[in-house]
Design an enzyme around this catalytic site. Structure first.
Site, PDB file in Angstrom:
ATOM      1  N   ASP A  31     -29.265  40.395  30.851  1.00 28.03           N
ATOM      2  CA  ASP A  31     -29.912  39.351  30.033  1.00 28.03           C
ATOM      3  C   ASP A  31     -28.883  38.895  28.935  1.00 28.03           C
ATOM      4  O   ASP A  31     -28.251  39.716  28.461  1.00 28.03           O
ATOM      5  CB  ASP A  31     -31.219  39.861  29.286  1.00 28.03           C
ATOM      6  CG  ASP A  31     -31.893  38.694  28.638  1.00 28.03           C
ATOM      7  OD1 ASP A  31     -33.268  38.390  29.141  1.00 28.03           O
ATOM      8  OD2 ASP A  31     -31.572  37.843  27.523  1.00 28.03           O
ATOM      9  N   ILE A  32     -28.726  37.534  28.721  1.00 31.59           N
ATOM     10  CA  ILE A  32     -27.836  36.967  27.933  1.00 31.59           C
ATOM     11  C   ILE A  32     -28.221  37.175  26.476  1.00 31.59           C
ATOM     12  O   ILE A  32     -27.012  37.181  25.503  1.00 31.59           O
ATOM     13  CB  ILE A  32     -27.580  35.434  28.302  1.00 31.59           C
ATOM     14  CG1 ILE A  32     -26.290  34.984  27.939  1.00 31.59           C
ATOM     15  CG2 ILE A  32     -28.636  34.494  27.488  1.00 31.59           C
ATOM     16  CD1 ILE A  32     -25.942  33.579  28.277  1.00 31.59           C
ATOM     17  N   ASN A  87     -43.271  38.048  31.477  1.00 31.67           N
ATOM     18  CA  ASN A  87     -44.044  37.040  30.946  1.00 31.67           C
ATOM     19  C   ASN A  87     -44.361  35.969  31.636  1.00 31.67           C
ATOM     20  O   ASN A  87     -43.653  35.318  32.466  1.00 31.67           O
ATOM     21  CB  ASN A  87     -42.893  36.297  29.884  1.00 31.67           C
ATOM     22  CG  ASN A  87     -42.548  37.421  28.550  1.00 31.67           C
ATOM     23  OD1 ASN A  87     -43.340  38.217  28.472  1.00 31.67           O
ATOM     24  ND2 ASN A  87     -41.333  37.225  28.325  1.00 31.67           N
ATOM     25  N   GLY A  93     -44.754  33.389  26.240  1.00 31.52           N
ATOM     26  CA  GLY A  93     -43.458  33.130  25.836  1.00 31.52           C
ATOM     27  C   GLY A  93     -42.222  32.892  27.054  1.00 31.52           C
ATOM     28  O   GLY A  93     -41.190  33.105  26.909  1.00 31.52           O
ATOM     29  N   GLN A  94     -43.010  32.621  28.212  1.00 31.21           N
ATOM     30  CA  GLN A  94     -42.042  32.390  29.439  1.00 31.21           C
ATOM     31  C   GLN A  94     -41.183  31.233  29.392  1.00 31.21           C
ATOM     32  O   GLN A  94     -41.785  30.010  28.974  1.00 31.21           O
ATOM     33  CB  GLN A  94     -42.760  32.175  30.832  1.00 31.21           C
ATOM     34  CG  GLN A  94     -41.893  32.010  31.995  1.00 31.21           C
ATOM     35  CD  GLN A  94     -42.667  32.083  33.297  1.00 31.21           C
ATOM     36  OE1 GLN A  94     -44.018  32.044  33.497  1.00 31.21           O
ATOM     37  NE2 GLN A  94     -41.978  31.973  34.380  1.00 31.21           N
ATOM     38  N   HIS A 100     -39.493  36.583  37.123  1.00 33.74           N
ATOM     39  CA  HIS A 100     -38.353  37.642  36.719  1.00 33.74           C
ATOM     40  C   HIS A 100     -39.170  38.651  36.118  1.00 33.74           C
ATOM     41  O   HIS A 100     -40.398  38.660  35.309  1.00 33.74           O
ATOM     42  CB  HIS A 100     -37.351  37.340  36.008  1.00 33.74           C
ATOM     43  CG  HIS A 100     -37.824  36.366  34.584  1.00 33.74           C
ATOM     44  ND1 HIS A 100     -38.471  35.110  34.459  1.00 33.74           N
ATOM     45  CD2 HIS A 100     -37.779  36.814  33.410  1.00 33.74           C
ATOM     46  CE1 HIS A 100     -38.635  34.536  33.527  1.00 33.74           C
ATOM     47  NE2 HIS A 100     -38.333  35.728  32.627  1.00 33.74           N
ATOM     48  N   HIS A 102     -38.225  41.643  33.207  1.00 36.53           N
ATOM     49  CA  HIS A 102     -37.252  42.261  32.387  1.00 36.53           C
ATOM     50  C   HIS A 102     -37.138  43.862  32.597  1.00 36.53           C
ATOM     51  O   HIS A 102     -38.470  44.357  32.639  1.00 36.53           O
ATOM     52  CB  HIS A 102     -37.670  42.074  30.935  1.00 36.53           C
ATOM     53  CG  HIS A 102     -37.851  40.233  30.620  1.00 36.53           C
ATOM     54  ND1 HIS A 102     -36.924  39.791  29.622  1.00 36.53           N
ATOM     55  CD2 HIS A 102     -38.700  39.626  30.717  1.00 36.53           C
ATOM     56  CE1 HIS A 102     -37.128  38.698  29.711  1.00 36.53           C
ATOM     57  NE2 HIS A 102     -38.242  38.431  30.293  1.00 36.53           N
TER      58      HIS A 102
HETATM   59  P1  AMP Z   1     -38.619  34.581  29.991  1.00 42.64           P
HETATM   60  O1  AMP Z   1     -38.983  34.238  28.176  1.00 42.64           O
HETATM   61  O2  AMP Z   1     -39.413  35.915  30.136  1.00 42.64           O
HETATM   62  O3  AMP Z   1     -38.842  33.444  30.629  1.00 42.64           O
HETATM   63  O4  AMP Z   1     -37.108  35.068  29.617  1.00 42.64           O
HETATM   64  C1  AMP Z   1     -36.164  34.383  30.083  1.00 42.64           C
HETATM   65  C2  AMP Z   1     -34.766  35.422  29.770  1.00 42.64           C
HETATM   66  O5  AMP Z   1     -33.813  34.839  30.375  1.00 42.64           O
HETATM   67  C3  AMP Z   1     -34.582  35.692  28.239  1.00 42.64           C
HETATM   68  O6  AMP Z   1     -34.693  36.894  27.757  1.00 42.64           O
HETATM   69  C4  AMP Z   1     -33.283  35.059  28.120  1.00 42.64           C
HETATM   70  O7  AMP Z   1     -32.313  35.605  27.404  1.00 42.64           O
HETATM   71  C5  AMP Z   1     -32.681  35.264  29.707  1.00 42.64           C
HETATM   72  N1  AMP Z   1     -31.505  34.236  29.935  1.00 42.64           N
HETATM   73  C6  AMP Z   1     -31.652  32.905  29.991  1.00 42.64           C
HETATM   74  N2  AMP Z   1     -30.604  32.353  30.252  1.00 42.64           N
HETATM   75  C7  AMP Z   1     -29.759  33.223  30.854  1.00 42.64           C
HETATM   76  C8  AMP Z   1     -28.478  33.296  31.438  1.00 42.64           C
HETATM   77  N3  AMP Z   1     -27.674  32.397  31.783  1.00 42.64           N
HETATM   78  N4  AMP Z   1     -28.050  34.619  31.890  1.00 42.64           N
HETATM   79  C9  AMP Z   1     -28.737  35.746  31.516  1.00 42.64           C
HETATM   80  N5  AMP Z   1     -29.862  35.861  30.921  1.00 42.64           N
HETATM   81  C10 AMP Z   1     -30.583  34.466  30.600  1.00 42.64           C
END
Ligand code: AMP
Length: 114
Positions: A31-32, A87, A93-94, A100, A102
């Site tokens: 995760d970024i 999520n 908070g998606q 996906h 986490h």
């Molecule tokens: P969600 O809130 O469950 O949709 O989580 C989306 C997740 O994707 C968040 O934790 C972000 O930090 C992660 N994310 C968004 N863009 C990227 C990216 N380019 N590379 C890795 N993780 C990312």
């Protein structure tokens, strides 16, 4: 054509990601914005927007994701435990509309989550 999600762009190698696991059906990457020392995102390569979009025909794929999560956790030595979070939708908070999970580990995770 609908805009690609950031995760679809990672699948298509249009943007970089630190990929830690890949097979025919799924991909896992860091995760970024990590919320724990280990914070991975595990996604199916097939585009499903969220848990709410999972159909009967996706059951094997979703099971496959959990087998992959278990393999990743073993490979990374997460013997102290880990948390798997999905999520789904606005109130949860998606942010990225591509199914996906986490995978969080490496610190004591509190409950209930925020
Ligand atoms: P969600 O809130 O469950 O949709 O989580 C989306 C997740 O994707 C968040 O934790 C972000 O930090 C992660 N994310 C968004 N863009 C990227 C990216 N380019 N590379 C890795 N993780 C990312």
């Amino acid at each position: 054509m609908a805009q690609k999600t950031v995760f679809k762009k990672i699948i298509d190698r249009e943007i970089p990601a630190k990929i830690v696991y890949e097979d025919d059906l799924c991909l896992a990457f860091e995760d970024i914005h990590p919320q724990a020392p280990t914070h991975l995102i595990v996604i199916p390569k097939r585009e499903i927007p969220s848990v709410d979009g999972v159909a009967e025909g996706d059951a094997a794929l979703v099971g496959h994701l959990f087998v992959a999560i278990r393999k990743i956790a073993a490979k990374m030595g997460l013997s102290g435990g880990y948390r798997v979070v999905a999520n789904c939708g606005r109130d949860a908070g998606q942010e990225v509309m591509h199914l996906h999970f986490h995978l969080l580990a490496g610190r004591k995770l509190t409950w209930p989550p925020g």
